[in-house]
Scaffold this motif. Structure first.
Motif, PDB file in Angstrom:
ATOM      1  N   SER A  73       9.386 -11.026   8.212  1.00 15.76           N
ATOM      2  CA  SER A  73       8.834 -11.788   7.063  1.00 15.76           C
ATOM      3  C   SER A  73       9.754 -11.427   6.059  1.00 15.76           C
ATOM      4  O   SER A  73      10.571 -10.728   6.026  1.00 15.76           O
ATOM      5  N   CYS A  74       9.657 -12.126   4.604  1.00 10.90           N
ATOM      6  CA  CYS A  74      10.211 -11.957   3.461  1.00 10.90           C
ATOM      7  C   CYS A  74      10.031 -10.311   3.013  1.00 10.90           C
ATOM      8  O   CYS A  74       9.031  -9.703   3.301  1.00 10.90           O
ATOM      9  N   ASP A  75      11.282  -9.812   2.585  1.00  5.59           N
ATOM     10  CA  ASP A  75      11.215  -8.566   2.009  1.00  5.59           C
ATOM     11  C   ASP A  75      10.015  -8.048   1.183  1.00  5.59           C
ATOM     12  O   ASP A  75       9.422  -7.161   1.259  1.00  5.59           O
ATOM     13  N   ARG A  76       9.807  -8.802   0.105  1.00  2.63           N
ATOM     14  CA  ARG A  76       8.719  -8.725  -0.835  1.00  2.63           C
ATOM     15  C   ARG A  76       7.624  -8.722  -0.146  1.00  2.63           C
ATOM     16  O   ARG A  76       6.496  -7.919  -0.530  1.00  2.63           O
ATOM     17  N   VAL A  77       7.079  -9.629   0.883  1.00  2.00           N
ATOM     18  CA  VAL A  77       5.785  -9.479   1.604  1.00  2.00           C
ATOM     19  C   VAL A  77       5.600  -8.105   2.332  1.00  2.00           C
ATOM     20  O   VAL A  77       4.468  -7.709   2.180  1.00  2.00           O
ATOM     21  N   TRP A  78       6.691  -7.534   2.776  1.00  2.00           N
ATOM     22  CA  TRP A  78       6.780  -6.333   3.594  1.00  2.00           C
ATOM     23  C   TRP A  78       6.450  -5.324   2.862  1.00  2.00           C
ATOM     24  O   TRP A  78       5.680  -4.354   3.206  1.00  2.00           O
ATOM     25  N   VAL A  79       6.909  -5.226   1.482  1.00  2.00           N
ATOM     26  CA  VAL A  79       6.854  -4.238   0.553  1.00  2.00           C
ATOM     27  C   VAL A  79       5.532  -4.193  -0.032  1.00  2.00           C
ATOM     28  O   VAL A  79       4.769  -3.352  -0.200  1.00  2.00           O
ATOM     29  N   TYR A  80       4.947  -5.530  -0.277  1.00  2.00           N
ATOM     30  CA  TYR A  80       3.698  -5.674  -1.114  1.00  2.00           C
ATOM     31  C   TYR A  80       2.592  -5.263  -0.057  1.00  2.00           C
ATOM     32  O   TYR A  80       1.505  -4.840  -0.242  1.00  2.00           O
ATOM     33  N   SER A  81       2.731  -5.440   1.274  1.00  2.00           N
ATOM     34  CA  SER A  81       2.038  -5.180   2.523  1.00  2.00           C
ATOM     35  C   SER A  81       1.616  -3.507   2.495  1.00  2.00           C
ATOM     36  O   SER A  81       0.871  -3.044   2.601  1.00  2.00           O
ATOM     37  N   GLY A  82       2.958  -3.099   2.560  1.00  2.00           N
ATOM     38  CA  GLY A  82       2.958  -1.592   2.440  1.00  2.00           C
ATOM     39  C   GLY A  82       2.166  -1.026   1.420  1.00  2.00           C
ATOM     40  O   GLY A  82       1.327  -0.151   1.512  1.00  2.00           O
ATOM     41  N   ILE A  83       2.416  -1.577   0.205  1.00  2.00           N
ATOM     42  CA  ILE A  83       1.844  -1.038  -0.982  1.00  2.00           C
ATOM     43  C   ILE A  83       0.114  -1.393  -1.043  1.00  2.00           C
ATOM     44  O   ILE A  83      -0.768  -0.520  -1.310  1.00  2.00           O
ATOM     45  N   GLY A  84      -0.188  -2.492  -0.494  1.00  2.35           N
ATOM     46  CA  GLY A  84      -1.554  -2.634  -0.274  1.00  2.35           C
ATOM     47  C   GLY A  84      -2.103  -1.991   0.778  1.00  2.35           C
ATOM     48  O   GLY A  84      -3.345  -1.388   0.468  1.00  2.35           O
ATOM     49  N   PHE A  85      -1.491  -1.646   1.749  1.00  2.00           N
ATOM     50  CA  PHE A  85      -2.110  -0.990   2.893  1.00  2.00           C
ATOM     51  C   PHE A  85      -2.475   0.439   2.437  1.00  2.00           C
ATOM     52  O   PHE A  85      -3.567   1.205   2.402  1.00  2.00           O
ATOM     53  N   GLU A  86      -1.217   1.148   1.731  1.00  4.58           N
ATOM     54  CA  GLU A  86      -1.526   2.551   1.217  1.00  4.58           C
ATOM     55  C   GLU A  86      -2.472   2.501   0.115  1.00  4.58           C
ATOM     56  O   GLU A  86      -3.422   3.612  -0.039  1.00  4.58           O
ATOM     57  N   SER A  87      -2.615   1.727  -0.820  1.00  3.78           N
ATOM     58  CA  SER A  87      -3.792   1.632  -1.891  1.00  3.78           C
ATOM     59  C   SER A  87      -5.001   1.579  -1.335  1.00  3.78           C
ATOM     60  O   SER A  87      -6.071   2.159  -1.698  1.00  3.78           O
ATOM     61  N   ALA A  88      -5.104   0.532  -0.534  1.00  2.00           N
ATOM     62  CA  ALA A  88      -6.633   0.234   0.388  1.00  2.00           C
ATOM     63  C   ALA A  88      -6.978   1.701   1.057  1.00  2.00           C
ATOM     64  O   ALA A  88      -8.243   1.899   0.852  1.00  2.00           O
ATOM     65  N   ARG A  89      -6.064   2.221   1.835  1.00  4.13           N
ATOM     66  CA  ARG A  89      -6.466   3.650   2.455  1.00  4.13           C
ATOM     67  C   ARG A  89      -6.929   4.606   1.620  1.00  4.13           C
ATOM     68  O   ARG A  89      -7.699   5.336   1.819  1.00  4.13           O
ATOM     69  N   ILE A  90      -5.893   4.709   0.598  1.00  6.47           N
ATOM     70  CA  ILE A  90      -6.468   5.814  -0.428  1.00  6.47           C
ATOM     71  C   ILE A  90      -7.413   5.758  -1.166  1.00  6.47           C
ATOM     72  O   ILE A  90      -8.429   6.554  -1.155  1.00  6.47           O
ATOM     73  N   TRP A  91      -7.501   4.337  -1.839  1.00  5.34           N
ATOM     74  CA  TRP A  91      -8.938   4.288  -2.519  1.00  5.34           C
ATOM     75  C   TRP A  91     -10.107   4.140  -1.907  1.00  5.34           C
ATOM     76  O   TRP A  91     -11.068   4.446  -2.273  1.00  5.34           O
ATOM     77  N   SER A  92     -10.236   3.581  -0.707  1.00  8.48           N
ATOM     78  CA  SER A  92     -11.231   3.356   0.414  1.00  8.48           C
ATOM     79  C   SER A  92     -11.582   4.978   0.546  1.00  8.48           C
ATOM     80  O   SER A  92     -12.925   5.180   0.635  1.00  8.48           O
ATOM     81  N   TYR A  93     -10.690   5.746   1.168  1.00  9.57           N
ATOM     82  CA  TYR A  93     -11.077   7.139   1.391  1.00  9.57           C
ATOM     83  C   TYR A  93     -11.738   7.816   0.189  1.00  9.57           C
ATOM     84  O   TYR A  93     -12.466   8.524   0.349  1.00  9.57           O
ATOM     85  N   ARG A  94     -10.961   7.588  -1.039  1.00  8.82           N
ATOM     86  CA  ARG A  94     -11.589   8.088  -2.224  1.00  8.82           C
ATOM     87  C   ARG A  94     -13.047   7.938  -2.528  1.00  8.82           C
ATOM     88  O   ARG A  94     -13.919   8.561  -2.766  1.00  8.82           O
ATOM     89  N   CYS A  95     -13.295   6.763  -2.352  1.00  7.30           N
ATOM     90  CA  CYS A  95     -14.698   5.954  -2.505  1.00  7.30           C
ATOM     91  C   CYS A  95     -15.608   6.499  -1.688  1.00  7.30           C
ATOM     92  O   CYS A  95     -16.764   7.094  -1.948  1.00  7.30           O
ATOM     93  N   LEU A  96     -15.290   6.624  -0.261  1.00  5.25           N
ATOM     94  CA  LEU A  96     -16.139   6.936   0.819  1.00  5.25           C
ATOM     95  C   LEU A  96     -16.323   8.387   0.433  1.00  5.25           C
ATOM     96  O   LEU A  96     -17.441   8.885   0.683  1.00  5.25           O
ATOM     97  N   THR A  97     -15.679   9.165   0.118  1.00  2.25           N
ATOM     98  CA  THR A  97     -15.650  10.650  -0.153  1.00  2.25           C
ATOM     99  C   THR A  97     -16.446  11.001  -1.154  1.00  2.25           C
ATOM    100  O   THR A  97     -17.162  11.854  -1.245  1.00  2.25           O
ATOM    101  N   LEU A  98     -16.344  10.312  -2.260  1.00  2.00           N
ATOM    102  CA  LEU A  98     -17.338  10.267  -3.558  1.00  2.00           C
ATOM    103  C   LEU A  98     -18.830   9.911  -2.959  1.00  2.00           C
ATOM    104  O   LEU A  98     -19.616  10.993  -3.552  1.00  2.00           O
ATOM    105  N   LEU A  99     -18.803   9.044  -2.203  1.00  2.00           N
ATOM    106  CA  LEU A  99     -20.494   8.896  -1.928  1.00  2.00           C
ATOM    107  C   LEU A  99     -20.736  10.048  -0.717  1.00  2.00           C
ATOM    108  O   LEU A  99     -21.841  10.222  -0.794  1.00  2.00           O
TER     109      LEU A  99
END
Length: 170
Positions: A73-99
């Motif tokens: 895929s395009c390089d930017r798509v790959w980079v933004y997908s990685g950023i989105g994955f890491e952000s979703a994983r970290i913030w979902s974990y933080r929200c679930l642990t908060l609850l």
């Protein structure tokens, strides 16, 4: 005897006084009986998995998503997908642990306390009763084996000694 087998031992009289002082000191209580302080390892934020219990949960973007060599895929798509994955994983974990972290830790603490109480007050007394009754149970079992099971097994063994098995390919 050659000198290569000799071992030099240093003996200092000053060390005896230090050893006596160390022996007179009372040791700290075991970890399970001591009250944790904010500086103890229970509350340290640097090493939250010191024994490596959750090594299998260290998931990164490249562990989940990977593109083969030919289609990219395009390089930017790959980079933004990685950023989105890491952000979703970290913030979902933080929200679930908060609850869930405090309620689950309270339930886990109650569960382990219940299991410890059950083990101390039910399981171990039953084991001790079993150990005290074990000698007569053992003698009873040996009698049953010697009277009923051993003669039967000997009879079956004598019957099977005359059986020969030959394998042949046809």
């Amino acid at each position: 005897m050659s000198d290569e087998y000799l071992v030099e031992c240093k003996i200092d009289d000053d060390d005896e006084e230090e050893d006596e002082e160390e022996l007179n000191q009372t040791p700290p209580p075991p970890l399970e009986f001591s009250t944790p302080s904010p500086h103890s390892s229970l509350y340290q934020l640097e090493s939250r998995d010191p024994y490596g219990i959750n090594q299998n949960l260290k998931v990164e973007f490249s562990d989940v998503l990977a593109e083969p060599a030919s289609p990219h895929s395009c390089d930017r798509v790959w980079v933004y997908s990685g950023i989105g994955f890491e952000s979703a994983r970290i913030w979902s974990y933080r929200c679930l642990t908060l609850l869930l972290a405090v309620p689950v830790s309270l339930l886990s603490g109650c569960l382990f306390a219940w299991l410890a109480c059950l083990h101390i007050w039910c399981v171990m007394p039953c084991v001790q009763v079993f150990h005290s009754c074990l000698p007569w149970v053992r003698s009873l079992w040996l009698s049953v084996v010697n009277i009923f099971i051993a003669p039967f097994c000997k009879s079956v063994a004598r019957c099977c000694t005359g059986v020969y098995v030959t394998l042949s390919k046809e």
